[in-house]
Design a protein around this motif. Structure first.
Motif, PDB file in Angstrom:
ATOM      1  N   ARG A  92       0.703  -0.983  -0.088  1.00  0.00           N
ATOM      2  CA  ARG A  92      -0.163  -0.022  -0.165  1.00  0.00           C
ATOM      3  C   ARG A  92       0.899   1.282   0.082  1.00  0.00           C
ATOM      4  O   ARG A  92       1.766   1.442   0.840  1.00  0.00           O
ATOM      5  CB  ARG A  92      -0.934  -0.034   1.286  1.00  0.00           C
ATOM      6  N   GLN A  95      -1.956   7.140   0.714  1.00  0.00           N
ATOM      7  CA  GLN A  95      -3.371   7.324   0.271  1.00  0.00           C
ATOM      8  C   GLN A  95      -3.330   8.675  -0.343  1.00  0.00           C
ATOM      9  O   GLN A  95      -2.693   9.520  -0.061  1.00  0.00           O
ATOM     10  CB  GLN A  95      -4.292   7.417   1.401  1.00  0.00           C
ATOM     11  N   SER A  96      -4.100   8.704  -1.622  1.00  0.00           N
ATOM     12  CA  SER A  96      -4.269   9.922  -2.366  1.00  0.00           C
ATOM     13  C   SER A  96      -5.001  10.580  -1.557  1.00  0.00           C
ATOM     14  O   SER A  96      -6.108  10.358  -0.584  1.00  0.00           O
ATOM     15  CB  SER A  96      -5.029   9.458  -3.558  1.00  0.00           C
ATOM     16  N   PRO A  97      -4.979  12.093  -1.601  1.00  0.00           N
ATOM     17  CA  PRO A  97      -5.848  13.124  -1.065  1.00  0.00           C
ATOM     18  C   PRO A  97      -7.278  13.126  -1.414  1.00  0.00           C
ATOM     19  O   PRO A  97      -7.919  13.544  -0.605  1.00  0.00           O
ATOM     20  CB  PRO A  97      -5.202  14.538  -1.370  1.00  0.00           C
ATOM     21  N   ASP A  98      -7.420  12.517  -2.544  1.00  0.00           N
ATOM     22  CA  ASP A  98      -8.897  12.758  -3.175  1.00  0.00           C
ATOM     23  C   ASP A  98      -9.439  11.488  -3.822  1.00  0.00           C
ATOM     24  O   ASP A  98      -9.122  11.226  -5.109  1.00  0.00           O
ATOM     25  CB  ASP A  98      -8.780  13.972  -4.246  1.00  0.00           C
ATOM     26  N   PRO A  99     -10.277  10.771  -2.969  1.00  0.00           N
ATOM     27  CA  PRO A  99     -10.887   9.709  -3.706  1.00  0.00           C
ATOM     28  C   PRO A  99     -11.981   9.902  -4.777  1.00  0.00           C
ATOM     29  O   PRO A  99     -12.045   8.867  -5.849  1.00  0.00           O
ATOM     30  CB  PRO A  99     -11.643   8.879  -2.266  1.00  0.00           C
ATOM     31  N   LEU A 102     -10.124   9.763  -8.095  1.00  0.00           N
ATOM     32  CA  LEU A 102      -9.755   8.338  -8.549  1.00  0.00           C
ATOM     33  C   LEU A 102     -11.309   7.676  -9.189  1.00  0.00           C
ATOM     34  O   LEU A 102     -11.416   7.180 -10.132  1.00  0.00           O
ATOM     35  CB  LEU A 102      -9.753   7.408  -7.072  1.00  0.00           C
ATOM     36  N   ARG A 103     -12.333   8.052  -8.368  1.00  0.00           N
ATOM     37  CA  ARG A 103     -13.746   7.695  -8.914  1.00  0.00           C
ATOM     38  C   ARG A 103     -13.880   8.233 -10.433  1.00  0.00           C
ATOM     39  O   ARG A 103     -14.376   7.603 -11.252  1.00  0.00           O
ATOM     40  CB  ARG A 103     -14.737   8.333  -7.943  1.00  0.00           C
ATOM     41  N   LEU A 106     -11.756   6.539 -12.969  1.00  0.00           N
ATOM     42  CA  LEU A 106     -12.487   5.011 -13.328  1.00  0.00           C
ATOM     43  C   LEU A 106     -13.631   5.170 -14.365  1.00  0.00           C
ATOM     44  O   LEU A 106     -13.960   4.367 -15.152  1.00  0.00           O
ATOM     45  CB  LEU A 106     -12.870   4.395 -12.091  1.00  0.00           C
ATOM     46  N   LEU A 112      -9.286   4.619 -18.083  1.00  0.00           N
ATOM     47  CA  LEU A 112      -9.016   3.292 -17.436  1.00  0.00           C
ATOM     48  C   LEU A 112      -8.538   2.301 -18.371  1.00  0.00           C
ATOM     49  O   LEU A 112      -7.609   1.450 -17.928  1.00  0.00           O
ATOM     50  CB  LEU A 112     -10.786   2.687 -16.979  1.00  0.00           C
ATOM     51  N   ARG A 159      -3.868  -4.440  -7.987  1.00  0.00           N
ATOM     52  CA  ARG A 159      -4.776  -3.401  -7.580  1.00  0.00           C
ATOM     53  C   ARG A 159      -3.953  -2.065  -7.043  1.00  0.00           C
ATOM     54  O   ARG A 159      -4.613  -0.766  -7.397  1.00  0.00           O
ATOM     55  CB  ARG A 159      -5.740  -4.014  -6.101  1.00  0.00           C
ATOM     56  N   MET A 162      -2.695  -0.238 -10.203  1.00  0.00           N
ATOM     57  CA  MET A 162      -3.726   0.244 -11.026  1.00  0.00           C
ATOM     58  C   MET A 162      -3.883   1.575 -10.378  1.00  0.00           C
ATOM     59  O   MET A 162      -4.351   2.602 -11.087  1.00  0.00           O
ATOM     60  CB  MET A 162      -4.896  -0.744 -11.205  1.00  0.00           C
ATOM     61  N   ARG A 163      -4.358   1.712  -8.868  1.00  0.00           N
ATOM     62  CA  ARG A 163      -4.490   2.886  -8.234  1.00  0.00           C
ATOM     63  C   ARG A 163      -3.461   3.858  -8.556  1.00  0.00           C
ATOM     64  O   ARG A 163      -3.614   5.060  -8.941  1.00  0.00           O
ATOM     65  CB  ARG A 163      -4.614   2.583  -6.744  1.00  0.00           C
TER      66      ARG A 163
ATOM     67  N   THR B   7      -4.707  -4.754   6.096  1.00  0.00           N
ATOM     68  CA  THR B   7      -4.264  -4.983   4.754  1.00  0.00           C
ATOM     69  C   THR B   7      -4.098  -5.938   3.903  1.00  0.00           C
ATOM     70  O   THR B   7      -4.336  -6.247   2.664  1.00  0.00           O
ATOM     71  CB  THR B   7      -3.034  -3.895   4.851  1.00  0.00           C
ATOM     72  N   ARG B  38     -11.496   3.075   2.956  1.00  0.00           N
ATOM     73  CA  ARG B  38     -11.277   3.478   1.716  1.00  0.00           C
ATOM     74  C   ARG B  38     -10.704   2.637   0.886  1.00  0.00           C
ATOM     75  O   ARG B  38     -10.995   2.443  -0.299  1.00  0.00           O
ATOM     76  CB  ARG B  38     -10.439   4.780   1.971  1.00  0.00           C
ATOM     77  N   GLU B  39      -9.443   1.870   1.190  1.00  0.00           N
ATOM     78  CA  GLU B  39      -9.054   0.806   0.552  1.00  0.00           C
ATOM     79  C   GLU B  39     -10.040  -0.139  -0.092  1.00  0.00           C
ATOM     80  O   GLU B  39     -10.176  -0.636  -1.252  1.00  0.00           O
ATOM     81  CB  GLU B  39      -7.902  -0.031   1.444  1.00  0.00           C
ATOM     82  N   GLU B  42     -12.009   1.554  -2.694  1.00  0.00           N
ATOM     83  CA  GLU B  42     -11.393   1.588  -4.020  1.00  0.00           C
ATOM     84  C   GLU B  42     -11.360   0.222  -4.603  1.00  0.00           C
ATOM     85  O   GLU B  42     -11.600   0.361  -5.918  1.00  0.00           O
ATOM     86  CB  GLU B  42      -9.863   2.059  -3.673  1.00  0.00           C
ATOM     87  N   MET B  45     -14.526   0.002  -6.353  1.00  0.00           N
ATOM     88  CA  MET B  45     -14.729   0.880  -7.305  1.00  0.00           C
ATOM     89  C   MET B  45     -14.167   0.461  -8.461  1.00  0.00           C
ATOM     90  O   MET B  45     -14.841   0.533  -9.655  1.00  0.00           O
ATOM     91  CB  MET B  45     -14.299   2.251  -6.869  1.00  0.00           C
ATOM     92  N   LEU B  46     -12.955  -0.023  -8.410  1.00  0.00           N
ATOM     93  CA  LEU B  46     -12.070  -0.534  -9.522  1.00  0.00           C
ATOM     94  C   LEU B  46     -12.860  -1.808 -10.069  1.00  0.00           C
ATOM     95  O   LEU B  46     -12.731  -1.879 -11.414  1.00  0.00           O
ATOM     96  CB  LEU B  46     -10.790  -1.049  -9.031  1.00  0.00           C
ATOM     97  N   ALA B  49     -15.747  -0.609 -12.123  1.00  0.00           N
ATOM     98  CA  ALA B  49     -15.403  -0.001 -13.469  1.00  0.00           C
ATOM     99  C   ALA B  49     -14.883  -1.194 -14.412  1.00  0.00           C
ATOM    100  O   ALA B  49     -15.433  -0.849 -15.409  1.00  0.00           O
ATOM    101  CB  ALA B  49     -14.308   0.987 -12.923  1.00  0.00           C
TER     102      ALA B  49
END
Lengths: 171, 236
Positions: A92, A95-99, A102-103, A106, A112, A159, A162-163, B7, B38-39, B42, B45-46, B49
Motif C-alpha cells: 500500500r 493514500q491519495s488526498p482525493d478519492p 479516482l472515481r 475510473l 481506465l 490493484r 492500478m490505483r 491490509t 477507503r481501501e 477503492e 470501485m475498480l 469500473a
C-alpha cells in the motif's frame, strides 16, 4: 467421447473469455484472433488428456500461456517492454488526498483502458481473470499455476499498481 | 485486528474468499478505520469500473466461424473403426481409474488449499479451544453430523480448535492440532473410503476411515509423526 464433442462442450462456450483475455494481453485484434485460434488447436490436440474437469480454466490457462510466449518474444525484439516486477513492492502506498478524483478517472473508460494497458502483463492478466471473469482464488491458482498465497499477494499488488497508474503515474 | 493484518486480508474479503469469522473481523476493523474502509471502497470501485460491458471484448463472429469449420475429426473409416473398438475398451477401463484418480487429486488440492489458507490467516479457527467439550458442541447445528473430537495433549498433539471447511462439495469439520510449532489440519466427515498416503508441495496427507467417519490429515509435519497422530485417532 470424441475429442470434437468434448471440444464443443468444454471449450467453445468460453471463446469470449479466451478472446477478451488475449485481446487485453496482446493489445491487438489480429494478434488476439491468432492467439485464440492457436489456443483452440492446442486445446483440441490435448483434449484426450484433458486434466481439468473445467473447460474454462483449461482454455484460459492455454490462452494465457500462448499470450505470455508472444509477449516474451516481443520483449526480445525490443518492440515492447515491461517494467521489472519486484516482489518487495509495498502493498500500500500513501493514500491519495482525493478519492473523488479516482472515481472520476475510473468512470472515464479511455483513461481506465490506458491504465489497464500500462499495467505489467502479470498484473493485467490476474485483474482481468478476477474482475471480468470472476474466477475464485482457487481457479486463479489453477489457471496461473501458482500457489494461493501468490494469488493473494499478486492481486493486492495489481490493484495497488492500478490505483497508482490512475492517479497519474509511477511512484 | 490492526491495519497491518487488515491490509493483507482486505482484498480477500472484497473477493469473498474469507471465512465467516475473518470476514466479521475485517468488517469490524473497516468500520472503525477510515484508511482501510477507503481501501475497500477503492477495490470495489475498480471492480465496478472493470465490469463495464464496454471494456469486454467479445470474440468476433469470423473467429467463431473459423473455429467451427476448422478442427475436423478423422474420417479414415475401416481400419480406424477396428482400431478404435479395441482402444475404446482400454480407455473405458483406464477412464474409470483416471476419474477416481482425478477426484482424489482434486481432494488433495482442496485439502492443501484449506491447510495453506489456515496457516496464512493465522489459524482461521472458528472455535478456539483446547477443550473437546467446547469444540464438539460448536459444530452441532453447523454440520449435518456430529464429528468425533478428542484432545491428544497427553500424547503431544494438543487440540487448538476447529473450523468449518468445504471439501468435495460438502461441509466438513476441520480439527486443528498442534505438534510443537507445526499445525495439523484433520478433516472429518461421515463415510468410508480407501486408506491412502501421499505428499505434495512439501505437505503430507494421510486418509483413513474408522467408526463410520472418514478422515484426511494434512501437515508439513514429517510422515512418521503425522502417522502417530493418525494411529491415536484411529484407536478410539
Amino acid at each position: 467421447m470424441m475429442g470434437r464433442e468434448r471440444f464443443e462442450q468444454a471449450v467453445e462456450p468460453h471463446i469470449d473469455a479466451a478472446y477478451n483475455l488475449a485481446r487485453w494481453m496482446l493489445g491487438d485484434a489480429t494478434a488476439a484472433d491468432d492467439a485464440v485460434q492457436d489456443s483452440c488447436v492446442k486445446a483440441l490436440e490435448g483434449i484426450g488428456g484433458l486434466r481439468r474437469a473445467d473447460g474454462r480454466q483449461w482454455l484460459l490457462a492455454i490462452v494465457r500461456n500462448v499470450c505470455r510466449d508472444l509477449l516474451r518474444g516481443k520483449k526480445r525484439e525490443g518492440v515492447a517492454f515491461e517494467p521489472e516486477l519486484h516482489d518487495r513492492e509495498a502493498l500500500r502506498s500513501d493514500q491519495s488526498p482525493d478519492p473523488e478524483a479516482l472515481r472520476m478517472r475510473l468512470e472515464d473508460r479511455a483513461t481506465l483502458a490506458r491504465a489497464l494497458e500500462a499495467l505489467p502483463a502479470e498484473y493485467r492478466e490476474i485483474l482481468i481473470l478476477r474482475e471480468m471473469e470472476e474466477l475464485s482464488y482457487k481457479e486463479l491458482a489453477n489457471v496461473l499455476d501458482v500457489p494461493m498465497g501468490t494469488v493473494m499477494s499478486r492481486l493486492a499488488r495489481a490493484r495497488e499498481r492500478m490505483r497508482v497508474l490512475l492517479q497519474g503515474g509511477e511512484r | 485486528m490492526n491495519c497491518g493484518e487488515a491490509t493483507l486480508l482486505i482484498g480477500a474479503y472484497a473477493d469473498a474468499e474469507l471465512d465467516a469469522a475473518r470476514s466479521v473481523e475485517v468488517e469490524g476493523h473497516a468500520a472503525a478505520c477510515a484508511n482501510c474502509a477507503r481501501e475497500l471502497e477503492e477495490i470495489r470501485m475498480l471492480r465496478a469500473a472493470l465490469r463495464e460491458p464496454g471494456l469486454y471484448f467479445t470474440a468476433p463472429s469470423r473467429l467463431r466461424a473459423g473455429l467451427a469449420a476448422k478442427p475436423k475429426p478423422i474420417r479414415r473409416v475401416m481400419t480406424f473403426v477396428l482400431l478404435a473398438a479395441a482402444v475404446v475398451a482400454m480407455i473405458v477401463t483406464a477412464g474409470i481409474f483416471a476419474v477416481r484418480e482425478r477426484n482424489e487429486a482434486t481432494v488433495v488440492a482442496e485439502l492443501e488449499a484449506g491447510h495453506v489458507r489456515s496457516l496464512m490467516a493465522e489459524h482461521l479457527l472458528d472455535v478456539k479451544s483446547s477443550d473437546q467439550h467446547t469444540v464438539k458442541p460448536w459444530f452441532t447445528g453447523k454440520l449435518d453430523f456430529s464429528p468425533e473430537v478428542v484432545d491428544f495433549a497427553g500424547d503431544g498433539f494438543p487440540l487448538a480448535g476447529g473450523r468449518l471447511e468445504y471439501v468435495g462439495g460438502r461441509a466438513v469439520a476441520a480439527l486443528v492440532y498442534m505438534r510443537n510449532r507445526h499445525v495439523v489440519n484433520v478433516y472429518e466427515w461421515p463415510g468410508t473410503g480407501p486408506d491412502w498416503e501421499t505428499s505434495h508441495d512439501g505437505f503430507n496427507f494421510i486418509a483413513w476411515s474408522t467408526g463410520g467417519m472418514t478422515y484426511r490429515a494434512v501437515s508439513d509435519l514429517n510422515r512418521a509423526e503425522l502417522s502417530a497422530l493418525v494411529r491415536l485417532m484411529s484407536r478410539r
